[in-house]
Design an enzyme around this catalytic site. Structure first.
Site, mmCIF file in Angstrom:
data_model
loop_
_atom_site.group_PDB
_atom_site.id
_atom_site.type_symbol
_atom_site.label_atom_id
_atom_site.label_comp_id
_atom_site.label_asym_id
_atom_site.label_seq_id
_atom_site.Cartn_x
_atom_site.Cartn_y
_atom_site.Cartn_z
ATOM 1 N N GLY A 29 70.095 12.330 108.529
ATOM 2 C CA GLY A 29 69.816 13.404 107.570
ATOM 3 C C GLY A 29 68.463 13.232 106.910
ATOM 4 N N LEU A 30 67.586 14.210 107.154
ATOM 5 C CA LEU A 30 66.213 14.118 106.639
ATOM 6 C C LEU A 30 65.931 15.262 105.678
ATOM 7 C CD1 LEU A 30 64.663 13.278 110.106
ATOM 8 C CD2 LEU A 30 65.182 11.656 108.263
ATOM 9 N N THR A 86 67.292 10.107 93.185
ATOM 10 C CA THR A 86 68.398 9.652 94.040
ATOM 11 C C THR A 86 67.861 8.758 95.163
ATOM 12 O OG1 THR A 86 69.591 11.695 93.585
ATOM 13 C CG2 THR A 86 70.328 10.432 95.484
ATOM 14 N N ALA A 93 72.861 8.064 100.780
ATOM 15 C CA ALA A 93 73.072 8.965 99.645
ATOM 16 C C ALA A 93 74.266 9.885 99.774
ATOM 17 C CB ALA A 93 71.830 9.831 99.453
ATOM 18 N N VAL A 98 66.731 14.130 100.058
ATOM 19 C CA VAL A 98 66.812 12.696 99.757
ATOM 20 C C VAL A 98 66.278 11.874 100.939
ATOM 21 C CG1 VAL A 98 68.351 10.778 99.177
ATOM 22 C CG2 VAL A 98 68.797 13.037 98.235
ATOM 23 N N GLY A 99 66.743 12.199 102.153
ATOM 24 C CA GLY A 99 66.381 11.423 103.345
ATOM 25 C C GLY A 99 64.875 11.275 103.522
ATOM 26 N N LYS A 114 85.934 17.017 85.258
ATOM 27 C CA LYS A 114 85.733 17.941 86.377
ATOM 28 C C LYS A 114 86.453 19.234 86.054
ATOM 29 C CE LYS A 114 84.095 18.659 90.509
ATOM 30 N NZ LYS A 114 82.734 18.291 90.947
HETATM 31 P P1 NAD Z 1 69.965 18.280 102.097
HETATM 32 O O1 NAD Z 1 70.874 19.430 102.361
HETATM 33 O O2 NAD Z 1 68.589 18.551 101.583
HETATM 34 O O3 NAD Z 1 69.802 17.394 103.427
HETATM 35 C C1 NAD Z 1 70.838 17.126 104.320
HETATM 36 C C2 NAD Z 1 70.230 17.007 105.702
HETATM 37 O O4 NAD Z 1 71.235 16.581 106.619
HETATM 38 C C3 NAD Z 1 69.675 18.324 106.228
HETATM 39 O O5 NAD Z 1 68.349 18.135 106.688
HETATM 40 C C4 NAD Z 1 70.628 18.686 107.373
HETATM 41 O O6 NAD Z 1 69.965 19.390 108.418
HETATM 42 C C5 NAD Z 1 71.081 17.320 107.821
HETATM 43 N N1 NAD Z 1 72.342 17.287 108.529
HETATM 44 C C6 NAD Z 1 73.469 18.016 108.323
HETATM 45 N N2 NAD Z 1 74.438 17.677 109.185
HETATM 46 C C7 NAD Z 1 73.928 16.701 109.953
HETATM 47 C C8 NAD Z 1 74.454 15.910 111.012
HETATM 48 N N3 NAD Z 1 75.696 16.087 111.478
HETATM 49 N N4 NAD Z 1 73.655 14.969 111.589
HETATM 50 C C9 NAD Z 1 72.387 14.800 111.154
HETATM 51 N N5 NAD Z 1 71.838 15.511 110.148
HETATM 52 C C10 NAD Z 1 72.599 16.440 109.548
HETATM 53 O O7 NAD Z 1 70.764 17.336 101.094
HETATM 54 P P2 NAD Z 1 70.161 16.179 100.167
HETATM 55 O O8 NAD Z 1 69.883 16.734 98.822
HETATM 56 O O9 NAD Z 1 69.102 15.450 100.910
HETATM 57 O O10 NAD Z 1 71.445 15.242 100.018
HETATM 58 C C11 NAD Z 1 71.894 14.461 101.101
HETATM 59 C C12 NAD Z 1 73.291 13.941 100.811
HETATM 60 O O11 NAD Z 1 73.278 13.171 99.613
HETATM 61 C C13 NAD Z 1 74.341 15.029 100.585
HETATM 62 O O12 NAD Z 1 75.582 14.549 101.062
HETATM 63 C C14 NAD Z 1 74.392 15.144 99.069
HETATM 64 O O13 NAD Z 1 75.661 15.616 98.633
HETATM 65 C C15 NAD Z 1 74.199 13.695 98.661
HETATM 66 N N6 NAD Z 1 73.614 13.545 97.328
HETATM 67 C C16 NAD Z 1 72.423 14.130 97.031
HETATM 68 C C17 NAD Z 1 71.872 13.971 95.779
HETATM 69 C C18 NAD Z 1 70.551 14.602 95.423
HETATM 70 O O14 NAD Z 1 69.957 14.196 94.431
HETATM 71 N N7 NAD Z 1 70.066 15.567 96.196
HETATM 72 C C19 NAD Z 1 72.544 13.191 94.801
HETATM 73 C C20 NAD Z 1 73.752 12.585 95.132
HETATM 74 C C21 NAD Z 1 74.278 12.772 96.408
#
Ligand code: NAD
Length: 357
Positions: A176-177, A146, A255, A180-181, A80
């Site tokens: 969270g949608l 993921t 995730a 990934v969601g 890191k």
């Molecule tokens: P993203 O930003 O596309 O989606 C996150 C969603 O959560 C958004 O739609 C946002 O509006 C919603 N959100 C935020 N706060 C909220 C709350 N309090 N209640 C309900 N919904 C809420 O992110 P992502 O890429 O889908 O990743 C989701 C999570 O997974 C993150 O924590 C990210 O760090 C982790 N992650 C993602 C990946 C990846 O490949 N994208 C890999 C490893 C970990």
């Protein structure tokens, strides 16, 4: 702070303090373990209150990357880097200088984008070094991989906790949608699961409601849904002393990064309540696996195949946690350490040479 005590206690191989005057740059690169392969870990630019806080962050996060890569079964180690700077003072000169530090490590450390760095910044760094990933997303982004890993993690968890392999009628509450969601909802819907969803974005909830017939609930109601699985896919820190008592699901599999507010306290609270918690860095490792595959030459089929190992690793974690009465987080760390020491032993074995007469 006793520097060497800290480093040796956490088992780091090497910590580099990078400094330059023109431009003014202070960065710390922590290489935790390279037994399995080059240390991988993104670079964070942050206005740390002091240098000790920056070092602590680099040490803690790099060790986490070692565990993550080992659990993901990829030939990579953990590292890191942190650049101590105010994001307002980020300049191309600073990024170039940082890139030169990375290049000098000659591939021992491979980095990418974390807090306060953009894909454009990573492109700037890449002018000085080839040891950066995410310069051009060859795969179209990590989210599908993921989400597939999280889906497999859910399958492993229902096999262990609910003694079934069938998702038909299983109730999943998703927080969270986003990228990934949404993919996760699709896999679950296609396998007959019933979805309860929330997001702070009204448009996203309506889309998922219409496409997958999901029931939409308010953000604060997601924890107490009468569901089998709670899947956090939004933000970190959501498993804490306020939310854990509300959770009715017996499985947590999502995730989001850093889901536990306090790792020891809240990990123990979950296991005391007989909730099977899939350690976040194991179940969401699809992202890292995807980045690793971009680095070696992207092949979608190979990337998805490597993610399959998340299923077996999680089953191994659940079994060890039960046998040793430890949390799943601790079991995951032990399994990572076992994999690393096995690799060390193989490396240390004397080579058998055949004499030719
Ligand atoms: P993203 O930003 O596309 O989606 C996150 C969603 O959560 C958004 O739609 C946002 O509006 C919603 N959100 C935020 N706060 C909220 C709350 N309090 N209640 C309900 N919904 C809420 O992110 P992502 O890429 O889908 O990743 C989701 C999570 O997974 C993150 O924590 C990210 O760090 C982790 N992650 C993602 C990946 C990846 O490949 N994208 C890999 C490893 C970990």
């Amino acid at each position: 702070m006793n520097l060497f005590d800290n480093v040796s206690e956490m088992g780091h191989e090497q910590v580099l303090f990078c400094h330059g005057k023109d431009p003014d740059i202070k960065a710390i690169i922590a290489i935790h373990d390279t037994t399995l392969g080059p240390a991988m870990g993104a670079t964070r630019l942050y206005p740390y209150a002091n240098e000790e806080a920056a070092l602590k962050d680099a040490l803690r996060l790099s060790r986490g990357m070692t565990y993550k890569a080992a659990c993901a079964n990829i030939p990579a180690g953990g590292g890191k880097a942190v650049i101590i700077a105010n994001p307002k003072h980020k300049t191309d000169d600073l990024l170039h200088a940082y890139g030169r530090f990375i290049q000098r490590l000659n591939g021992r450390f491979i980095t990418g984008q974390d807090m306060n760095l953009t894909p454009e910044d990573v492109r700037t760094i890449s002018k000085e070094t080839k040891y950066v990933v995410g310069v051009e997303e060859k795969s179209g982004g990590p989210a599908p991989v993921t989400a597939w890993g999280v889906f497999l993690g859910i399958k492993a968890a229902i096999k262990y906790q609910l003694k079934t392999v069938d998702l038909q009628g299983i109730k999943v509450a998703i927080q969270g949608l986003g990228n990934v969601g949404k993919y996760l909802c699709q896999h679950l819907y296609e396998h007959g699961a019933k979805l309860y969803v929330t997001d702070v974005s009204y448009e996203k909830t309506q889309e998922v409601k219409h496409i997958f017939g999901a029931t939409v609930v308010e953000p604060e109601e997601i924890y107490s849904q009468d569901a089998d699985i709670f899947s956090p896919c939004a933000i970190g820190g959501i498993l804490n002393s306020q939310t854990i008592p509300q959770i009715r699901a017996s499985i947590i599999a999502g995730a989001a990064n850093n889901q536990l507010g306090q790792e020891k306290l809240h990990g123990r609270m979950l296991s005391d309540r007989n909730i099977t918690y899939c350690p976040d860095y194991v179940i969401n490792a699809g992202g890292l696996i995807n980045v690793y595959n971009e680095m070696i030459g992207y092949n979608e089929e190979v990337a998805f195949q490597q993610v399959n190992s998340i299923y077996d690793t999680l089953l191994e974690i659940f079994t060890r946690a039960e046998q040793d009465s430890i949390t799943t987080n601790d079991a995951a760390k032990q399994i990572a350490e076992d994999r690393i020491s096995k690799a060390k032993n193989v490396k240390n074995q004397p080579k058998i040479t055949t004499a030719v007469m």
